[in-house]
Design an enzyme around this catalytic site. Structure first.
Site, PDB file in Angstrom:
ATOM      1  N   TYR A   1       0.784  -1.090   0.198  1.00 38.44           N
ATOM      2  CA  TYR A   1      -0.068   0.038  -0.080  1.00 38.44           C
ATOM      3  C   TYR A   1       0.890   1.129  -0.131  1.00 38.44           C
ATOM      4  O   TYR A   1       1.845   1.369   0.703  1.00 38.44           O
ATOM      5  CB  TYR A   1      -0.966   0.059   1.210  1.00 38.44           C
ATOM      6  CG  TYR A   1      -1.668  -1.166   1.857  1.00 38.44           C
ATOM      7  CD1 TYR A   1      -2.323  -1.950   0.608  1.00 38.44           C
ATOM      8  CD2 TYR A   1      -2.079  -1.381   2.866  1.00 38.44           C
ATOM      9  CE1 TYR A   1      -2.875  -3.120   0.996  1.00 38.44           C
ATOM     10  CE2 TYR A   1      -2.989  -2.461   3.198  1.00 38.44           C
ATOM     11  CZ  TYR A   1      -3.440  -3.457   2.450  1.00 38.44           C
ATOM     12  OH  TYR A   1      -4.174  -4.146   2.738  1.00 38.44           O
TER      13      TYR A   1
ATOM     14  N   PHE B   1       5.140   0.239   6.985  1.00 41.86           N
ATOM     15  CA  PHE B   1       6.058  -1.049   6.843  1.00 41.86           C
ATOM     16  C   PHE B   1       6.479  -1.027   5.507  1.00 41.86           C
ATOM     17  O   PHE B   1       7.852  -1.513   5.197  1.00 41.86           O
ATOM     18  CB  PHE B   1       5.313  -2.401   7.147  1.00 41.86           C
ATOM     19  CG  PHE B   1       4.610  -2.140   8.630  1.00 41.86           C
ATOM     20  CD1 PHE B   1       5.400  -1.972   9.614  1.00 41.86           C
ATOM     21  CD2 PHE B   1       3.179  -1.865   8.648  1.00 41.86           C
ATOM     22  CE1 PHE B   1       4.906  -2.260  11.182  1.00 41.86           C
ATOM     23  CE2 PHE B   1       2.663  -1.767  10.140  1.00 41.86           C
ATOM     24  CZ  PHE B   1       3.415  -1.979  11.029  1.00 41.86           C
TER      25      PHE B   1
END
Ligand code: GSH
Length: 246
Positions: free
Chosen positions: A20, A25
């Protein structure tokens, strides 16, 4: 330059990042790849349905496919790439001393810093709308999802932010974030980077998770009201432009 070039012998051939766009992360992994000038393709995953990673048993992002091999979890991905790139060429004695500190702060990013992000970027309805707009602009959503998603999504994130705040025992989200920024600056102890003249994996992790929020209200405030700005600019310069393939 503080930039790290990877020996051709160790450079991966084909790298695909399932992500995304604004996920902290995923941005840790991107900071590592960009810093090392490792070219990578991006597959933007639609968070509603995630059909782009249907083939995978692991259902979170980031997933990195390196020359056909699947790697999961941002910290694992980075450690694996680091080992492959430097492997035996790492000077064991000098890096051992640093690695305790480096590991400690990488854990701090995963266990502390990331949890401060959502409660901050979705703090007020106005900020939630700004953040959600930014996330959906770069994310993989259909026009329909984008249109219906804006207000519903922003409202949902506003409440999720409040729940996360409670779960992680945060009383004042901005204060906690500023404290974290100052804690990091203090840990730098007047070094340009925690890694010295070059960023180490802790520098890249902190930078990676902060990059997607840098130009939201939260990020602007953090730069204005803490001492992290100088280090952040140094990191921008060290990491340089993205090595993402278009
Ligand atoms: N420990 C993992 C890592 O460091 O990569 C955490 C990854 C993670 O939680 N990713 C989120 C996710 O994929 C996106 S920010 N959540 C599952 C979902 O969206 O359904």
């Amino acid at each position: 330059s503080a930039k790290e070039r990877v020996d051709d012998k160790y450079a991966p051939r084909e790298v695909v990042l399932y992500q995304y766009d604004a996920c902290p992360f995923c941005n840790k992994v991107k900071a590592f790849l960009d810093y090392h000038d490792i070219p990578y393709k991006v597959v933007e995953v639609n968070p509603l349905g995630k059909k782009e990673i249907k083939w995978s048993d692991y259902k979170k992002v980031p997933v990195l496919v390196v020359d056909g091999e699947q790697l999961n979890d941002s910290t694992e991905i980075i450690s694996t790439l680091q080992r492959r790139i430097y492997g035996d060429s790492m000077d064991a004695t000098s890096s051992d001393l640093e690695s305790d500190e480096e590991e400690k702060w990488r854990r701090w990013v995963d266990n502390h810093l990331v949890h401060l992000l959502s409660p901050n970027i979705y703090r007020t309805p106005k900020e939630a709308l700004e953040a959600f707009d930014y996330l959906t602009t770069n994310g993989n959503f259909s026009t329909m999802e984008r249109m219906t998603g804006k207000y519903v999504g922003a409202a949902a994130m506003f409440f999720i932010g409040k729940r996360l705040k409670k779960r992680h025992n945060i009383t004042d989200e901005r204060t906690s974030l500023y404290e974290a920024a100052e804690e990091w600056v203090k840990a730098l102890d007047n070094r340009t980077f925690m890694g010295g003249s070059k960023p180490n994996l802790a520098d890249l992790a902190v930078f990676g998770v902060l990059r997607p929020i840098r130009h939201l209200q939260t990020g602007e405030d953090m730069i204005a009201f803490t001492h992290i700005g100088q280090w952040y600019s140094n990191m921008e310069e060290a990491v340089g432009p993205s090595s993402r393939l278009r």
